[in-house]
Design a protein around this motif. Structure first.
Motif, PDB file in Angstrom:
ATOM      1  N   LEU A   1       0.817  -1.208   0.000  1.00  0.00           N
ATOM      2  CA  LEU A   1       0.000   0.000   0.000  1.00  0.00           C
ATOM      3  C   LEU A   1       0.854   1.262   0.000  1.00  0.00           C
ATOM      4  O   LEU A   1       0.594   2.202  -0.778  1.00  0.00           O
ATOM      5  N   ASP A   2       1.875   1.313   0.831  1.00  0.00           N
ATOM      6  CA  ASP A   2       2.674   2.536   0.951  1.00  0.00           C
ATOM      7  C   ASP A   2       3.361   2.894  -0.367  1.00  0.00           C
ATOM      8  O   ASP A   2       3.369   4.055  -0.780  1.00  0.00           O
ATOM      9  N   SER A   3       3.939   1.896  -1.038  1.00  0.00           N
ATOM     10  CA  SER A   3       4.664   2.186  -2.280  1.00  0.00           C
ATOM     11  C   SER A   3       3.701   2.586  -3.399  1.00  0.00           C
ATOM     12  O   SER A   3       4.009   3.472  -4.205  1.00  0.00           O
ATOM     13  N   LEU A   4       2.519   1.973  -3.456  1.00  0.00           N
ATOM     14  CA  LEU A   4       1.543   2.332  -4.479  1.00  0.00           C
ATOM     15  C   LEU A   4       0.965   3.720  -4.208  1.00  0.00           C
ATOM     16  O   LEU A   4       0.700   4.481  -5.141  1.00  0.00           O
ATOM     17  N   ALA A   5       0.786   4.040  -2.939  1.00  0.00           N
ATOM     18  CA  ALA A   5       0.315   5.386  -2.587  1.00  0.00           C
ATOM     19  C   ALA A   5       1.330   6.443  -3.010  1.00  0.00           C
ATOM     20  O   ALA A   5       0.961   7.506  -3.518  1.00  0.00           O
ATOM     21  N   ARG A   6       2.612   6.151  -2.798  1.00  0.00           N
ATOM     22  CA  ARG A   6       3.647   7.095  -3.226  1.00  0.00           C
ATOM     23  C   ARG A   6       3.624   7.273  -4.742  1.00  0.00           C
ATOM     24  O   ARG A   6       3.809   8.379  -5.256  1.00  0.00           O
TER      25      ARG A   6
END
Length: 295
Positions: free
Chosen positions: A31-36
């Protein structure tokens, strides 16, 4: 460059995420990398993703992994179940088998055996009637072609293939192409889902036109690059009631004996500038392009 309005900017970011997921199913998709990638906070990105696509990020990634795996089980009948599992991001055969049975109601092995044994009767979920007699797709010439990366502008579509998709090209894409002076350019139909596996309302497709990298036009379009590399290219001539059969023949009959395997690049139909279309019979020409790599 034409400045995007707020909604167009949101759409561009979300479609960038979908493209990243589809081309990296064998990777960790956190989730964190896709949000970035989308330039949103994780909290807001998760809520936005669900609002835009009608399923959570986790549900979408799991569905895509399992549907791509189901396709590879059919197209590559000699590929070990573990290799199929790893190719779509599962860490073990056991985890893959549990998830697969939960989605399809059977084990990967049983699915493969059933689909391969019934492949000649396999019928897609396209909204179209079968042709009176099956086309002889065994005579469709297939060659391995090295394609260069191609910049495209596209209009995304989600829903059933068949007539609805044809109407989308005629009523939405054609006027947009005329507005932007794109007639006379090569066109591409980029299919992200197998209509024989995914639900009709989940089928994603991009109606694309080749453009310069710096293209800036009117309308709510997205930009992408069709990856270069090796493709199995089948020269097709027929109607929209036969093109689904041609895809099935190439993937389920030709590919297993070709010495090639699928990879994660998108499938597409290429409509060269010189491709013909008969308005009376509906017969058209295209190149069916399947991304491949040596076994």
């Amino acid at each position: 460059m034409v400045r995007r309005d707020s909604r167009s900017e949101y759409a561009a970011r979300m479609h960038r995420v979908l493209e990243h997921i589809d081309r990296g199913l064998d990777q960790q998709l956190e989730l964190d990398s896709l949000a970035r990638l989308a330039n949103f906070s994780p909290f807001h990105f998760h809520r936005l993703f669900t609002a835009w696509f009608g399923e959570t990020l986790g549900e979408y990634v799991r569905r895509r992994r399992l549907e791509v795996a189901a396709q590879r089980l059919i197209a590559q009948p000699r590929l070990a179940i573990l290799q199929v599992a790893l190719s779509v991001g599962f860490g073990s055969t056991e985890a893959f088998a549990r998830a697969f049975k939960n989605r399809f109601g059977t084990t990967p092995t049983a699915w493969r055996q059933l689909q391969v044994s019934n492949r000649d009767q396999a019928d897609s979920k396209l909204d179209q009637a079968p042709a009176p007699t099956a086309a002889n797709h065994g005579s469709m010439k297939v060659t391995i072609v090295d394609r260069l990366p191609t910049s495209v502008a596209y209009l995304p579509y989600t829903g059933p293939y068949g007539k609805d998709l044809s109407d989308f090209w005629m009523k939405t894409v054609a006027p947009w192409m005329e507005t932007n002076g794109l007639y006379g350019q090569p066109r591409y139909g980029i299919s992200h889902d197998d209509p024989g596996i995914a639900a009709p309302e989940k089928l994603r497709y991009d109606a694309a036109v080749e453009v310069p990298k710096q293209f800036a036009g009117a309308g709510d379009y997205q930009m992408s690059v069709l990856p270069g590399g090796k493709y199995a290219v089948g020269k097709f001539k027929g109607t929209d009631t036969q093109v689904g059969e041609a895809w099935a023949w190439l993937l389920r009959d030709w590919l297993p004996g070709s010495g090639m395997q699928l990879d994660s690049r998108p499938f597409f139909e290429h409509y060269p500038v010189e491709a013909t279309y008969d308005t009376e019979t509906g017969e058209f020409e295209c190149e069916i392009c399947v991304p491949v790599a040596p076994l």
